[in-house]
Design an enzyme around this catalytic site. Sequence first.
Site, PDB file in Angstrom:
ATOM      1  N   ASP A   1     -43.217  41.576  41.644  1.00 26.01           N
ATOM      2  CA  ASP A   1     -42.616  42.728  40.973  1.00 26.01           C
ATOM      3  C   ASP A   1     -43.708  43.643  40.417  1.00 26.01           C
ATOM      4  OD1 ASP A   1     -40.647  44.337  39.472  1.00 26.01           O
ATOM      5  OD2 ASP A   1     -39.308  42.662  39.896  1.00 26.01           O
TER       6      ASP A   1
ATOM      7  N   SER B   1     -31.687  44.760  42.295  1.00 27.90           N
ATOM      8  CA  SER B   1     -32.884  44.226  41.639  1.00 27.90           C
ATOM      9  C   SER B   1     -32.521  43.363  40.438  1.00 27.90           C
ATOM     10  CB  SER B   1     -33.761  45.365  41.094  1.00 27.90           C
ATOM     11  OG  SER B   1     -34.620  45.847  42.074  1.00 27.90           O
TER      12      SER B   1
ATOM     13  N   HIS C   1     -39.729  47.369  35.278  1.00 30.07           N
ATOM     14  CA  HIS C   1     -38.892  46.640  36.244  1.00 30.07           C
ATOM     15  C   HIS C   1     -39.188  45.134  36.241  1.00 30.07           C
ATOM     16  CE1 HIS C   1     -37.500  45.664  40.426  1.00 30.07           C
ATOM     17  NE2 HIS C   1     -36.643  46.643  40.219  1.00 30.07           N
TER      18      HIS C   1
END
Length: 731
Positions: free
Chosen positions: A142, A519, A199
Amino acid sequence: MDLKLISIFLCLVLLHSSKAFGDHFTNQIDFETYIVRLEFHDQVLSNSKDLHHLHLSFLPTNSNHSSRILYSYRHVFNGFAAALSSDEVKEMEKKPGFVSARPQRVFQMHTTHSPSFLGLHQNVGLWNASNSGKGVIIGLLDSGITPQHPSFNDKGMPNPPDKWKGKCEFNVTTYCNKKLIGARNFALGALSPADEDGHGTHTSSTAAGNFVDGANFLGNANGTAVGIAPRAHVAMYRVCSIDCQESDVIAGLDAAIEDGVDVISISLGLKLPPPLYNDYLAVGTYSAMEKGIFVSCSAGNSGPTTDTVINGAPWILTVGASTTDRKISALAVLGNGAKYEGESAFQPTNFSQKLLPLVNGDDCDDVSNLSHVKGKIVLCSVSGYQSRTDKGGVVKNAGGAGMILMNDDSRGSTIISEYHVLPTTHISYNDGKMIINYMKSASKPVATISFKGTRIGDKHAPTVAYFSSRGPFDPSPGILKPDIIGPGVNILAAWPTSIEAETASTSASSMFHFLSGTSMSCPHLAGVAALLKSAHPDWSPAAIKSAIMTTADFINLGNDPIQDETLQPSDLFSLGSGHVNPSRANDPGLIYDIQPEDYIPYLCGLNYTDDQVSAIVKKKVHCKSSIPQSELNYPSFSIPKDPSAQTYTRTVTNVGEAISAYAVKVFGLKGVEVTVTPKILKFTALNQKASYNVTVKTLNFTAHSEGYIIWSSDRHSVRSPIEAFPHVSLI
Ligand SMILES: *[C@@H]1O[C@H](CO)[C@@H](O)[C@H](O)[C@H]1NC(C)=O
Ligand SMILES: *[C@@H]1O[C@H](CO)[C@@H](O)[C@H](O)[C@H]1NC(C)=O
Ligand SMILES: *[C@@H]1O[C@H](CO)[C@@H](O)[C@H](O)[C@H]1NC(C)=O
Ligand SMILES: *[C@@H]1O[C@H](CO)[C@@H](O)[C@H](O)[C@H]1NC(C)=O
Ligand SMILES: *[C@@H]1O[C@H](CO)[C@@H](O)[C@H](O)[C@H]1NC(C)=O
Ligand SMILES: *[C@@H]1O[C@H](CO)[C@@H](O)[C@H](O)[C@H]1NC(C)=O
Ligand SMILES: *[C@@H]1O[C@H](CO)[C@@H](O)[C@H](O)[C@H]1NC(C)=O
Ligand SMILES: *[C@@H]1O[C@H](CO)[C@@H](O)[C@H](O)[C@H]1NC(C)=O
Ligand SMILES: *[C@@H]1O[C@H](CO)[C@@H](O)[C@H](O)[C@H]1NC(C)=O
């Protein structure tokens, strides 16, 4: 505007127009990052020095070798990433042992089209995460991680298992602890594994964040935040900075396999799925699966268009996104008394409930079109080019008092809770149409917005989110994808406080933040896999996957079939096996297991060449026997309609009670005759196997038909969805 999309788009442009790479190449030759694959080499691969030496031998002799190779790959495949010119690649192709070379691709992170959502947190209550995930390591590929975030505190955490070989590449070594046991950086141009996007922090805490009391956003929705597997360890492999370069992604995957993770969570992917042999996430995760590592991937955010699912190799759990039963409620109240419930994470307490004139602002993208909105409630459509929150900024600048933001047809009922800059409610397409009808019929339409805070218990939940990518999976339509859906809309999880929430004009910073996307659903399933792995250390990745799929829910909280964004019953190409139910997955009764070598006849059946199959399984394969895709021992069925009756064999393993019997029932499947033999499976021991045949005879070729079979015992119910699709639509 949608900042993340723009940055990804810009990078794509840069990649194609400016190929210069590295500052030591000052001449005019075009260099690009190529991913080079070499023949599999057992001896060399066991020694990393030899491996690197082998890789160097493929480079042009006159070049500064060590600066050209970006990565040597060992587990994903034997190969490397290097800055090369096309002429150099041509030279390289002549060398013995060369297999292929192509310029790298760019992956996207799978948050929805609007990058950030703010809001409130609900504990993921359905999930049994009590004390679980112990001893399991979840590796994430990530954007990095925020090491000192409270979600990664190591209170109550045991030491990492002895097998752990990972590294902590933060310059402050105390940034890693018993929760965050590894953090490495592979992102080109980045200096450390620190998350500069948010994220990766969000996905990591969703999978395995520790308990944090008093988590809230700007005082809203105060509660305890916790990941799905609170006792699992986290290892971050940073592979993204402004975007995710393929060479970095593969390097991160290679390292995660080497370091000894148990579960890998990958919330990124390509826009379209290449054939499996040319999809290096598929190729690399095959190596992971062979080593017993479970892999969860996001299905993509390209829904509701069909044929958009990615990351669909059968050894991957492909995860779609669904809503939860929580709403951050904001009612659109009309002059005729009608009320339509939408959502907004911005919940002003002082908004007047006086009815104000209601006007149409169309797409509300441009302030010059909104001269008529001053002091009024403005109906805006989500279509157009501005993000939802930026439309709020436009309406505010035009003097609007409030905004009713209606979905377009394709987004349907999927509502995103965001931190708007003015009183707003985001409503469904159907409710928007009702409001338009009211505006047409009333001579002086009026409205207001009434803020109701957090409401739990939406009976429609879960619904499939509009953006969740849909099957069939193009490279292998005989495997039903996505496999499963999990929470992926308005998910509150950890956030780096250094990064401002991306709203049009507030500078809100918070330790927790709302995001939506596949996600977000992917790390939920990685967490579930960690819980199951901890509870059943002997289960293979395929067994864990089977347990998750055959026990999934297919009815919603209102006891109706799970719906999609249209509020019609969802089809199997949206839903897969259904909505994850972790407690049931812990005790599935029967499992459909698959050994690594079982994938070889499946890959041969895709009509791949021997070389293509060998490239995936990383050993020399001669396709002697092959099976149709639908014959793989998968927990669901995707079957082409065919004039002749087709028979598929499945083998189940008893992991329930030693002495047990299961009877089968077939549901649905209009236009198809399905026969299952035998109709009863009897077991006398644990881990005993039994086989059955499913014969499918097509009566009506034109329509998709869907249904499922259930094997039930006194205590268990083992469900496999069946999709029978018209043959013609395949190719
Ligand atoms: C080759 O590249 C490496 C790494 O960039 C550098 O340290 C070294 O000085 C270079 N050698 C030559 C001969 O240019
Ligand atoms: C939760 O999981 C643990 C470990 O698998 C199990 O022992 C326990 O019974 C489960 N609790 C519930 C409520 O399902
Ligand atoms: C650690 O690295 C960051 C940049 O990544 C830098 O700002 C910071 O000063 C460094 N800290 C130490 C203690 O070296
Ligand atoms: C959140 O809840 C905790 C415990 O219930 C309380 O101590 C804290 O003050 C609350 N915080 C906010 C911002 O409401
Ligand atoms: C509501 O409160 C906010 C700040 O608390 C203020 O900026 C705003 O003007 C108030 N709105 C009204 C309509 O009073
Ligand atoms: C909004 O204004 C732009 C020019 O500023 C114009 O091109 C566009 O057609 C207008 N849209 C609507 C819906 O009126
Ligand atoms: C593979 O080739 C055979 C023979 O041409 C054909 O029947 C089959 O449909 C092909 N399979 C796929 C997946 O294309
Ligand atoms: C399933 O069908 C195959 C032939 O297609 C047959 O050989 C086998 O015996 C059958 N198995 C069962 C359990 O009926
Ligand atoms: C086959 O399916 C199509 C589409 O659902 C339907 O219109 C047609 O009536 C069906 N034909 C038969 C023979 O059932």
